[in-house]
Design a protein around this motif. Sequence first.
Motif, mmCIF file in Angstrom:
data_model
loop_
_atom_site.group_PDB
_atom_site.id
_atom_site.type_symbol
_atom_site.label_atom_id
_atom_site.label_comp_id
_atom_site.label_asym_id
_atom_site.label_seq_id
_atom_site.Cartn_x
_atom_site.Cartn_y
_atom_site.Cartn_z
ATOM 1 N N GLN A 399 0.818 -1.307 -0.107
ATOM 2 C CA GLN A 399 -0.402 0.086 0.571
ATOM 3 C C GLN A 399 0.946 0.890 0.117
ATOM 4 O OE1 GLN A 399 -3.621 0.528 -0.037
ATOM 5 N NE2 GLN A 399 -3.221 -1.886 -1.120
ATOM 6 N N LEU A 400 1.780 1.380 -1.049
ATOM 7 C CA LEU A 400 2.560 2.454 -0.949
ATOM 8 C C LEU A 400 1.827 3.593 -1.103
ATOM 9 C CD1 LEU A 400 4.703 3.638 -1.164
ATOM 10 C CD2 LEU A 400 6.263 3.079 -3.144
ATOM 11 N N LEU A 401 0.745 3.244 -2.139
ATOM 12 C CA LEU A 401 0.168 4.486 -2.703
ATOM 13 C C LEU A 401 -1.173 4.129 -1.803
ATOM 14 C CD1 LEU A 401 0.668 4.349 -6.248
ATOM 15 C CD2 LEU A 401 1.094 6.086 -4.880
ATOM 16 N N PRO A 402 -1.912 5.254 -2.237
ATOM 17 C CA PRO A 402 -1.547 6.686 -1.994
ATOM 18 C C PRO A 402 -0.446 7.417 -1.259
ATOM 19 C CG PRO A 402 -4.222 6.388 -1.209
ATOM 20 C CD PRO A 402 -3.771 4.781 -1.226
ATOM 21 N N LEU A 403 -0.052 8.495 -1.812
ATOM 22 C CA LEU A 403 0.578 9.574 -0.633
ATOM 23 C C LEU A 403 0.209 10.220 -0.222
ATOM 24 C CD1 LEU A 403 2.883 10.410 -3.693
ATOM 25 C CD2 LEU A 403 3.333 8.224 -2.541
ATOM 26 N N ASN A 404 0.628 9.793 1.066
ATOM 27 C CA ASN A 404 -0.189 10.373 2.200
ATOM 28 C C ASN A 404 0.482 12.363 2.684
ATOM 29 O OD1 ASN A 404 -0.698 12.340 4.864
ATOM 30 N ND2 ASN A 404 -1.327 9.865 6.133
ATOM 31 N N ARG A 405 -0.639 12.972 1.576
ATOM 32 C CA ARG A 405 0.176 13.998 2.223
ATOM 33 C C ARG A 405 0.592 14.881 3.289
ATOM 34 N NH1 ARG A 405 -3.185 18.680 -1.338
ATOM 35 N NH2 ARG A 405 -1.923 20.600 -0.508
ATOM 36 N N VAL A 527 9.874 3.508 -4.580
ATOM 37 C CA VAL A 527 10.123 3.979 -5.501
ATOM 38 C C VAL A 527 8.516 3.804 -6.216
ATOM 39 C CG1 VAL A 527 10.490 3.426 -7.961
ATOM 40 C CG2 VAL A 527 12.300 3.451 -5.795
ATOM 41 N N ILE A 528 8.213 4.164 -7.238
ATOM 42 C CA ILE A 528 7.190 4.578 -7.747
ATOM 43 C C ILE A 528 6.792 4.831 -9.346
ATOM 44 C CG2 ILE A 528 4.342 5.566 -8.175
ATOM 45 C CD1 ILE A 528 5.198 6.267 -5.102
ATOM 46 N N VAL A 529 6.888 3.515 -10.099
ATOM 47 C CA VAL A 529 6.922 3.972 -11.645
ATOM 48 C C VAL A 529 5.763 4.414 -12.434
ATOM 49 C CG1 VAL A 529 7.300 3.189 -13.649
ATOM 50 C CG2 VAL A 529 8.739 2.833 -11.497
ATOM 51 N N LEU A 530 6.095 5.428 -13.562
ATOM 52 C CA LEU A 530 4.236 6.046 -14.246
ATOM 53 C C LEU A 530 4.659 5.157 -15.585
ATOM 54 C CD1 LEU A 530 3.664 9.063 -12.589
ATOM 55 C CD2 LEU A 530 2.562 6.853 -12.011
ATOM 56 N N ILE A 531 4.162 4.981 -16.302
ATOM 57 C CA ILE A 531 4.312 4.497 -17.468
ATOM 58 C C ILE A 531 3.230 5.388 -18.712
ATOM 59 C CG2 ILE A 531 5.002 2.025 -19.183
ATOM 60 C CD1 ILE A 531 5.546 0.691 -16.736
ATOM 61 N N HIS A 545 9.984 -6.340 -9.208
ATOM 62 C CA HIS A 545 10.773 -5.060 -8.178
ATOM 63 C C HIS A 545 10.162 -4.443 -7.455
ATOM 64 C CE1 HIS A 545 13.685 -8.093 -9.730
ATOM 65 N NE2 HIS A 545 14.330 -8.718 -9.348
ATOM 66 N N VAL A 546 9.726 -3.623 -8.218
ATOM 67 C CA VAL A 546 9.084 -2.001 -7.867
ATOM 68 C C VAL A 546 7.351 -1.865 -6.790
ATOM 69 C CG1 VAL A 546 8.052 0.573 -8.925
ATOM 70 C CG2 VAL A 546 10.217 -1.151 -9.647
ATOM 71 N N PRO A 547 7.608 -1.499 -6.382
ATOM 72 C CA PRO A 547 6.204 -1.751 -5.240
ATOM 73 C C PRO A 547 5.153 -1.114 -6.050
ATOM 74 C CG PRO A 547 7.601 -0.513 -4.397
ATOM 75 C CD PRO A 547 8.762 -0.794 -5.281
ATOM 76 N N ALA A 548 4.841 -0.259 -6.980
ATOM 77 C CA ALA A 548 3.623 0.743 -7.374
ATOM 78 C C ALA A 548 4.328 1.017 -8.075
ATOM 79 C CB ALA A 548 3.389 2.073 -6.173
ATOM 80 N N ILE A 549 3.632 0.708 -9.205
ATOM 81 C CA ILE A 549 3.089 0.746 -10.758
ATOM 82 C C ILE A 549 1.523 1.081 -11.534
ATOM 83 C CG2 ILE A 549 4.012 -0.214 -12.647
ATOM 84 C CD1 ILE A 549 5.409 -2.524 -12.060
ATOM 85 N N LEU A 550 1.436 2.575 -11.837
ATOM 86 C CA LEU A 550 0.497 3.150 -12.627
ATOM 87 C C LEU A 550 0.791 2.943 -14.105
ATOM 88 C CD1 LEU A 550 0.397 6.272 -9.925
ATOM 89 C CD2 LEU A 550 -1.531 3.929 -10.795
ATOM 90 N N TYR A 551 0.020 2.793 -15.336
ATOM 91 C CA TYR A 551 -0.237 2.747 -16.410
ATOM 92 C C TYR A 551 -0.996 3.538 -16.866
ATOM 93 C CZ TYR A 551 1.793 0.409 -20.429
ATOM 94 O OH TYR A 551 2.080 -0.213 -21.751
ATOM 95 N N THR A 552 0.025 4.588 -16.991
ATOM 96 C CA THR A 552 -0.595 6.013 -17.520
ATOM 97 C C THR A 552 -0.932 6.629 -19.418
ATOM 98 O OG1 THR A 552 1.043 7.116 -17.295
ATOM 99 C CG2 THR A 552 0.009 7.107 -15.389
ATOM 100 N N TRP A 553 -0.773 5.517 -19.676
ATOM 101 C CA TRP A 553 -1.165 5.662 -21.274
ATOM 102 C C TRP A 553 -0.989 6.821 -21.626
ATOM 103 C CZ3 TRP A 553 -2.741 0.818 -22.657
ATOM 104 C CH2 TRP A 553 -3.936 0.842 -21.414
ATOM 105 N N TRP A 554 -1.362 7.731 -22.701
ATOM 106 C CA TRP A 554 -1.741 9.252 -22.536
ATOM 107 C C TRP A 554 -2.611 9.821 -22.426
ATOM 108 C CZ3 TRP A 554 3.198 10.754 -22.721
ATOM 109 C CH2 TRP A 554 4.162 9.697 -23.465
#
Length: 748
Positions: A399-405, A527-531, A545-554
């Motif tokens: 649960q690395l995401l969501p980030l807590n401001r 590390v969070i990776v956006l693709i 390996h990376v704990p959080a990955i979001l696919y963000t297309w365009w």
Amino acid sequence: MNTLKRTIVICLFTGYWMIPFAGFGQKTLDQKVDSVLKLMTLEEKVGQMNQYNGDWAATGPITPDGDKQDQIRKGLVGSMLNVTGVEHTTELQKIAMESRLKIPLLFGQDIIHGYRTIFPIPLGEAASWDMKAIEQSARIAATEASAAGVQWTFAPMVDIARDPRWGRVMEGAGEDPYLGSQIARARVLGFQGKGLGHTDAVMACAKHFAGYGAAIGGRDYNTVDMSLLTLWNVYLPPFKAAEEAGAATFMNSFNTLNGIPATGNSYLQRDILKGKWKFQGFVVSDWNSIGEMIPHGFARDHADAALKAISAGNDMDMESRSYIQNLPKLVREGKVSVNLVNEAVRRILKKKFELGLFDDPYKFSNAQREKSQWDNSANLMVEKSMAEKSVVLLKNEGQLLPLNREKLKGKTIALIGPLVRSIRQNLGFWSYSWPDDSLRVISTWKGIAQKVGDDIHLAYAKGCSITDTSKAGFEEAVETARKADIVIMEVGEAADMSGEAKSRSNIHLPGVQEDLIKAIYATGKPVIVLINAGRPLIFNWTSAHVPAILYTWWLGTEAGGAVADVLFGDYNPSGKLPITFPRAEGQIPIYYDHFNTGRPPKNANDLNYVSSYIDLPNSPAYPFGYGLSYTTFSYSDITLNSPILRPGGTLEASVEVTNTGKYPGKETVQLYTRQMVGSVVRPVEELKGFKQVYLTPGESRKVTFALTVNDLRFYNAHLNEVYEPGDFKIFIGTSSAQVKQADFKLEK
Ligand code: GLC
């Protein structure tokens, strides 16, 4: 006959005189069309079938030629493409009004995912599975484009695509016939709105008819060879849905289908589209696809190509000049019946009447409307919402995401990667051209900066470029990561690495981007990776390996704002993949609705004389329909109202879905079926429905699907659309690979 007399005669025939008497003895549409057709010379008729590209932009190989404006003045041009804006459309329409019969021009444009407000690429929108949102996206695109003189969009592209090497996968709705059909319908309804004739409605154009997405090797424009079973059960359904939704036009495709170019394929255009489906609109070729029947080896020359195209049902010639330069002669020589020309011209004129262009040729070219739609802030809000719904959460370990401001106040976030500060890239392919420094497009950097303000310190390092192999930027990037508390990386393809003529043999993360991820990961920072990409990419090390990955297309104009909302939990990601993600190019084509084969693997690692690869698990990296949430959902077992379905009856299948996590969230509940035995083999799963439910933590909802025998129809070996009694399985779940199942029988 002098000009005044001629004008009176023309007005009498074209009905301009009717405006004050509208309603009394109103001519039918066909009568109006015929009254114009009667006045036309053969050259003027063929002129309506002739479409040129404007002189301001191009989306294909330009053919240098004479003065198009003079040809418009002579009534030898029916439509222009890539002409937008009140100024340019008015300029050319005025010239058309100088022609003998004053037949208005059609202006067509690739409004694929937005005009001024750019929406997520269509494959990204498809990941939302939100038909209302997709329809609204098309509606806004139509409103903005029609305010700029465009009456016709060359969209929706409804090609099923099972091969992510094909660059145009970004332009469609993915691999599934059912989802693709729902989205085709939503987009046609969005573009055409309340119907042709309204100034904010543009003609839709279902393309590319047909089978274009099945190009061998995923190589654009390549050969397509498939069984008629596959054509009818997989590739045609979205076109049928578009036609049933009222698509005003169709565009055929560059490819051959079973040895015959689509543009010259009467089985497609006459037997199926205009025959069986009774399509009343018109068919436009793709860019020079008539002329390309020569290199295909299907036509000897342009005259032969023109003959074969019109005989096969192609009504309008985009950019090849085959029609305008050959059809009149072919008709006069008796090689082409004038009836074929008349039929094509009737179809085209009908649309011009329906659009209201004969009443007011300038109705779409209104400077005030164009100005009002040029920077419509309400549209930007809708775009941001669509972008949020398109994001797919692939992984969220711990649960690395969501980030807590609050927790990050006073801390540092490192933003690292070649796409963090991208602006133009966020608009994807087929987007209105924007300067790279446009302030109107929100980069990820800008979106996060606007979100966190001074509370959180942001650091930046590019690390590497998208495609080259230099690692010179790694050291700075690693240093930046070391000094930060958490790292957000943004990597992927460049926007012009998918789209038309953008097939790739290697769909791994390009360049040294995955090496950069490894280097940053080695710092031990979270590390969070956006693709970003217009297609599924391969990034197995990152996935492992990376704990959080979001696919963000365009994600379009508001990309950065949408990404920031998702990262900080202001929007809980709900996207589901509309296409399978392979582990390797060697697995392609890989799709969920495959046949079982005689030797199906028992599990992902079964290698014992089964249909599998010995060097890869028998499963995709991410399956069709997959997507996580910041919360979790549980599914009860399926309950059926009966174990038997009979013709005329309804099988109700229900599950109880519960939000078992700590965030409210939207879940797309998916329904699949399997016919266990058929007169032809049937897929192991077929999407037959989906419902979206929004649940607060702890909330449960009963979700019920109703199936009838019509939902189980398919095209059999005789190409009859049938259902067949027998044993069926029903699956309901959160993705094609994670489902509850139950059995039922379909009885006669
Ligand atoms: C392109 C595309 C087609 C597009 C047309 C006009 O080559 O194949 O999708 O609508 O030309 O730009």
